[in-house]
Scaffold this motif. Structure first.
Motif, PDB file in Angstrom:
ATOM      1  N   LEU A  93      -8.558   1.490  -8.700  1.00 16.39           N
ATOM      2  CA  LEU A  93      -7.471   1.518  -7.728  1.00 16.39           C
ATOM      3  C   LEU A  93      -7.776   0.577  -6.571  1.00 16.39           C
ATOM      4  CD1 LEU A  93      -6.508   5.279  -7.308  1.00 16.39           C
ATOM      5  CD2 LEU A  93      -5.063   3.426  -8.075  1.00 16.39           C
ATOM      6  N   LEU A  94      -9.012   0.712  -6.059  1.00 12.17           N
ATOM      7  CA  LEU A  94      -9.416  -0.098  -4.914  1.00 12.17           C
ATOM      8  C   LEU A  94      -9.295  -1.580  -5.243  1.00 12.17           C
ATOM      9  CD1 LEU A  94     -10.617   0.627  -2.156  1.00 12.17           C
ATOM     10  CD2 LEU A  94     -12.836   0.060  -3.094  1.00 12.17           C
TER      11      LEU A  94
ATOM     12  N   VAL B  50       4.074   8.322  -6.166  1.00 12.17           N
ATOM     13  CA  VAL B  50       3.647   9.512  -6.897  1.00 12.17           C
ATOM     14  C   VAL B  50       4.415  10.749  -6.410  1.00 12.17           C
ATOM     15  CG1 VAL B  50       1.733   9.980  -5.311  1.00 12.17           C
ATOM     16  CG2 VAL B  50       1.618  10.799  -7.633  1.00 12.17           C
ATOM     17  N   ALA B  51       4.858  10.735  -5.148  1.00 14.24           N
ATOM     18  CA  ALA B  51       5.563  11.902  -4.603  1.00 14.24           C
ATOM     19  C   ALA B  51       6.951  12.062  -5.200  1.00 14.24           C
ATOM     20  CB  ALA B  51       5.658  11.794  -3.088  1.00 14.24           C
TER      21      ALA B  51
ATOM     22  N   TYR C 276      -5.498  -2.747  -5.588  1.00 15.01           N
ATOM     23  CA  TYR C 276      -4.783  -2.935  -4.328  1.00 15.01           C
ATOM     24  C   TYR C 276      -5.372  -4.084  -3.518  1.00 15.01           C
ATOM     25  CZ  TYR C 276      -1.824   1.017  -5.170  1.00 15.01           C
ATOM     26  OH  TYR C 276      -0.885   1.841  -5.709  1.00 15.01           O
TER      27      TYR C 276
ATOM     28  N   LYS D 201       0.836  -1.203   0.000  1.00 13.59           N
ATOM     29  CA  LYS D 201       0.000   0.000   0.000  1.00 13.59           C
ATOM     30  C   LYS D 201       0.875   1.259   0.000  1.00 13.59           C
ATOM     31  CE  LYS D 201      -2.469  -1.407   3.466  1.00 13.59           C
ATOM     32  NZ  LYS D 201      -3.489  -1.393   4.529  1.00 13.59           N
TER      33      LYS D 201
ATOM     34  N   VAL E 235     -12.041   5.487 -11.695  1.00 12.40           N
ATOM     35  CA  VAL E 235     -10.616   5.403 -11.357  1.00 12.40           C
ATOM     36  C   VAL E 235     -10.457   4.904  -9.928  1.00 12.40           C
ATOM     37  CG1 VAL E 235      -8.572   6.796 -10.929  1.00 12.40           C
ATOM     38  CG2 VAL E 235      -9.853   7.123 -13.017  1.00 12.40           C
ATOM     39  N   PHE E 236     -11.318   5.423  -9.025  1.00  9.27           N
ATOM     40  CA  PHE E 236     -11.227   4.991  -7.633  1.00  9.27           C
ATOM     41  C   PHE E 236     -11.518   3.500  -7.505  1.00  9.27           C
ATOM     42  CE2 PHE E 236     -13.472   4.139  -3.631  1.00  9.27           C
ATOM     43  CZ  PHE E 236     -12.424   4.361  -2.776  1.00  9.27           C
TER      44      PHE E 236
ATOM     45  N   LEU F 117       2.894   5.760  -2.587  1.00 14.02           N
ATOM     46  CA  LEU F 117       3.517   7.058  -2.345  1.00 14.02           C
ATOM     47  C   LEU F 117       4.547   7.385  -3.425  1.00 14.02           C
ATOM     48  CD1 LEU F 117       3.953   7.123   1.508  1.00 14.02           C
ATOM     49  CD2 LEU F 117       2.216   8.137   0.104  1.00 14.02           C
TER      50      LEU F 117
ATOM     51  N   LEU G   4      -7.346  10.572 -14.142  1.00 16.13           N
ATOM     52  CA  LEU G   4      -8.460  11.344 -13.589  1.00 16.13           C
ATOM     53  C   LEU G   4      -8.422  12.775 -14.103  1.00 16.13           C
ATOM     54  CD1 LEU G   4     -10.764  11.895 -11.536  1.00 16.13           C
ATOM     55  CD2 LEU G   4      -8.974  12.619  -9.986  1.00 16.13           C
TER      56      LEU G   4
ATOM     57  N   ALA H 275     -13.753  10.146 -11.813  1.00 23.35           N
ATOM     58  CA  ALA H 275     -13.241   9.892 -10.465  1.00 23.35           C
ATOM     59  C   ALA H 275     -13.692   8.535  -9.923  1.00 23.35           C
ATOM     60  CB  ALA H 275     -13.692  10.998  -9.524  1.00 23.35           C
TER      61      ALA H 275
ATOM     62  N   TYR I 277      -0.923   4.379  -8.965  1.00 28.23           N
ATOM     63  CA  TYR I 277      -1.652   5.534  -8.457  1.00 28.23           C
ATOM     64  C   TYR I 277      -1.339   6.779  -9.266  1.00 28.23           C
ATOM     65  CZ  TYR I 277      -3.547   9.115  -5.527  1.00 28.23           C
ATOM     66  OH  TYR I 277      -4.265  10.182  -5.099  1.00 28.23           O
TER      67      TYR I 277
END
Lengths: 351, 403
Positions: free
Chosen positions: A324-325, A296-297, A328, A290, A320-321, A294, A311, A317, A304
């Protein structure tokens, strides 16, 4: 008070029936709201009704608002060309390919980071976890300090530190960090590996550009360094706890058989610690998976990060959500399944 | 040879065998070199001006300048409340065991406070009036601590029982002071930032997620299928997703799900997502605690004539929560760390503020200074939470012998 024994020969009932009120008056009937047969249904009815109302309100609003915005659930946009590029990809991709392909590229990138991260964190964590039982006080304390420092600093901060402070501080070309077999430049991390014909080939500078059999992007390297050092600290605690669960007598028995520290750790203690370690590892692995979001940072094109770009371009939205859900969730379940299988293997079989 | 106990210990710990000695020497050299490098960088190369010039931004973000007296007032009130609680905790130990939270480290804490109060404002390069304010606030804390320690025993016990109530009241008052209303100028959440926002988000989510987690844990262990399955679905849904995707849900989808006027602004949406996120993990911690209380406790309480809610409240939950304490605080610590993710959705908490500061052309390239400062700050907060949790654990431990 009359203390004589009652006359045994005359059958006088000691308690007369009319000393007590009749049964019907003795207790009022239990009211229905305190009846144990009714309470469960009552509670569930109230909770169920509340849940239904909340869900109906949320979903109703969602459907109404999405319809008004023209964004009602649909998957057709997945087939349209993505028209954005993904920074790195293991499978062929260009901007003309559809959105689903971009998302698959992101998923593959995520999986790559997760798998390498799992292996790295396990190795590092096991090593650090074992240092807690080292005879050398310095090693023991260093292991402790590492765990305490890493666990109390947010992962996102660590990732940004690795990326912006460490990995981006090296230049290109001759200004790169050069260790035999490894070159770390702004353009990437270059590793030596077997080239064709089993010849060992290190990174080489060709026209000012580094070339090597293996190249990783700086983003990938920073993400992995952060994930591995962070999760490694947690794995170390799991391993330490697992070893602590092995009775002390096992150590002593192994030592008295003449085994070294490393031998007794490897062949006596660790195998017995595994049944305790593996369930703990499972949850650490899932949190690593999970945490990989991160990425993406630091600009690594994981699932993600691709989803976020998608998006921004489509405004889809909800879809895409959900994607993603689902992704994962599947990754978590996969990790759990593998770890449960492993757990079955290492359970101590008793006759 | 080495006869002094310290020398003996060093010899045993570091130089037990030849390999050990080599390893120790190598490590010592490595540690020495890195420490030296770090110190040289920190004192000679690092440009701490980036922290000094932006200290207000890091502390409160873009909170309006003319309203900052409200925050100063809040800090002063907080200092007074801490001084009072600290002094009373020291003055009135509980009868059965040492009632002081940190009996041994009390003086260390005092020394640390004095050092911080004298060093930090000067190191941050604050103007003299601001430095004086910090000294005053520290002096206030120490004075109240001292007088509470001196005269706290003489207060009537009924009044003493009310002292812990100061904290929830102060929290509500603080919220009112920060956000305004009731005659004060309103400061919308979009203008909160920095450490202020981080602390607000973390404290709100911690306070709100705890009851939620306990309810969900009870629900998951309930015999009623609807409650059990509802809790299971919620807990597993939240735990299966990365926090960032849930924040994504909060920012991009929640607005569609709530009726027009009711949707909270971005900051509160994020706060609620954090709360629901943390609640699921707290629920798992509490569930483990509940599972470790023997069933006989519940049965004994019921056979004494307690109703099910009474048995839960007075017998089962106190034991379960004590067992669940370390895991729960662990969740709170990771929640505090997770507030940094808010910077990814554009909120200006500590890390978000840091990123805007580093984007400022005046401070370009000073990433190491900023990230290290934040790391130290977070480390101290998380380590303090961990220490507090361990002290509380000892204090609540029924087997602990009176000290």
């Amino acid at each position: 008070m009359d203390r004589r024994w009652p006359d045994l020969f005359t059958a006088v009932p000691l308690i007369t029936p009319d000393a007590y009120p009749p049964m019907s008056e003795q207790k009022p009937p239990i009211p229905w709201w305190r009846d144990r047969r009714v309470i469960p249904w009552l509670v569930q009815g109230v909770v169920g009704l509340a849940m239904l109302v909340v869900i109906a309100l949320l979903v109703g609003n969602l459907v109404r608002n999405l319809t008004a915005a023209g964004l009602l659930l649909s998957w057709r946009w997945l087939g349209q060309p993505a028209s954005f590029d993904v920074a790195e990809s293991l499978i062929p991709f260009d901007a003309a390919m559809p959105y689903w392909r971009a998302l698959v590229v992101g998923l593959v990138n995520s999986l790559r980071a997760i798998v390498v991260g799992l292996v790295g964190a396990t190795l590092l964590g096991t090593a650090v976890g074992m240092t807690a039982y080292s005879g050398n006080g310095l090693v023991r304390r260093l292991g402790r300090i590492y765990v305490e420092v890493i666990r109390n600093i947010p992962l996102l901060l660590q990732l940004l530190f690795w990326y912006f402070v460490v990995f981006l501080s090296f230049g290109n070309g001759t200004e790169a960090l050069q260790i035999p077999g490894v070159v770390l430049a702004k353009s990437g991390l270059y590793l030596a590996w077997f080239a064709e014909g089993w010849s060992w080939q290190g990174p080489q500078l060709v026209n000012g550009i580094w070339q090597a059999p293996w190249r990783f992007s700086v983003e990938f390297a920073a993400l992995l360094t952060g994930l591995i050092t962070y999760t490694g600290a947690f794995v170390a605690e799991v391993v330490r706890g697992g070893i602590a669960a092995v009775p002390r007598g096992q150590w002593e028995a192994a030592t008295s058989l003449g085994l070294h520290w490393s031998q007794s750790m490897r062949s006596v203690v660790l195998p017995q610690a595994l049944p305790v370690i593996i369930p703990g590892l499972n949850s650490q692995y899932i949190s690593l998976a999970k945490n990989s979001a991160l990425a993406v940072a630091v600009g690594y094109a994981d699932l993600y990060s691709v989803a976020e770009t998608t998006l921004n371009q489509t405004g889809r939205a909800l879809e895409v959500f959900l994607l993603l859900l689902g992704a994962y969730l599947v990754i978590d379940l996969l990790i759990s399944a593998v770890m449960n299988g492993l757990n079955q293997l290492v359970q101590i079989r008793e006759r | 040879m080495a006869s002094h106990p310290a020398l003996k210990a060093i010899r045993r710990e570091l130089f037990a065998s030849r390999t050990d000695g080599l390893i120790s020497l190598g490590l010592l050299a490595l540690i020495g070199a890195s420490l030296l490098g770090l110190l040289r960088w920190a004192f000679l190369q690092a440009q701490w001006v980036v922290i000094q010039a932006n200290s207000t931004l890091f502390a409160v973000g873009r909170y309006p300048l003319d309203q900052q007296w409200r925050l100063w007032l809040l800090v002063a009130l907080l200092a007074m409340a801490s001084g009072l609680s600290w002094g009373l905790l020291r003055a009135i130990p509980r009868a059965d065991r040492s009632g002081v939270l940190w009996p041994l480290n009390d003086r260390i804490a005092l020394a640390l406070l004095a050092f911080l109060a004298s060093w930090a404002p000067a190191a941050l390069g604050l103007s003299v009036p601001l430095q004086a304010r910090w000294w005053l606030i520290t002096a206030l804390l120490l004075a109240i601590r001292w007088s509470a320690g001196r005269w706290g025993r003489r207060l009537p016990p009924r009044l003493l029982k009310l002292v812990p109530l100061i904290w929830p009241l102060l929290y509500l008052l603080g919220m009112a002071l920060i956000s305004g209303g009731l005659g004060l100028v309103r400061v919308p959440p979009s203008e909160w930032g920095g450490l202020l926002l981080t602390v607000l988000m973390a404290s709100f989510a911690i306070l709100a997620s705890f009851p939620l987690g306990v309810l969900m844990a009870l629900g998951r262990r309930s015999e009623l299928p609807l409650l059990r399955w509802g809790s299971v679905v919620y807990i597993e849904f939240v735990r299966g997703a990365p926090l960032i995707t849930l924040l994504f849900l909060g920012q991009n989808i929640l607005g569609f799900m709530l009726p027009g006027g009711l949707a909270p602004d971005r900051v509160w949406r994020a706060a609620w997502v954090l709360t629901f996120f943390c609640g699921a993990y707290v629920a798992e911690a509490v569930r483990a605690g509940l599972a470790s209380v023997p069933a006989g406790q519940q049965e004994a309480a019921r056979s004494l004539g307690l109703t099910v809610p009474q048995a839960l409240q007075q017998v089962v939950l106190p034991q379960a929560l004590r067992i669940a304490l370390p895991a729960t605080v662990g969740q709170f610590i990771s929640l505090l760390q997770d507030t940094t993710l808010l910077s990814l959705i554009g909120l200006l908490e500590l890390l978000g503020t840091a990123r805007t500061v580093m984007a400022n052309p005046d401070f370009l390239g000073l990433t190491a200074e900023v990230y290290l400062t934040l790391a130290v700050l977070f480390w101290c907060c998380c380590a303090a939470l961990g220490l507090g949790s361990r002290a509380l654990e000892r204090r609540l431990d029924p087997t602990h012998s009176p000290a």
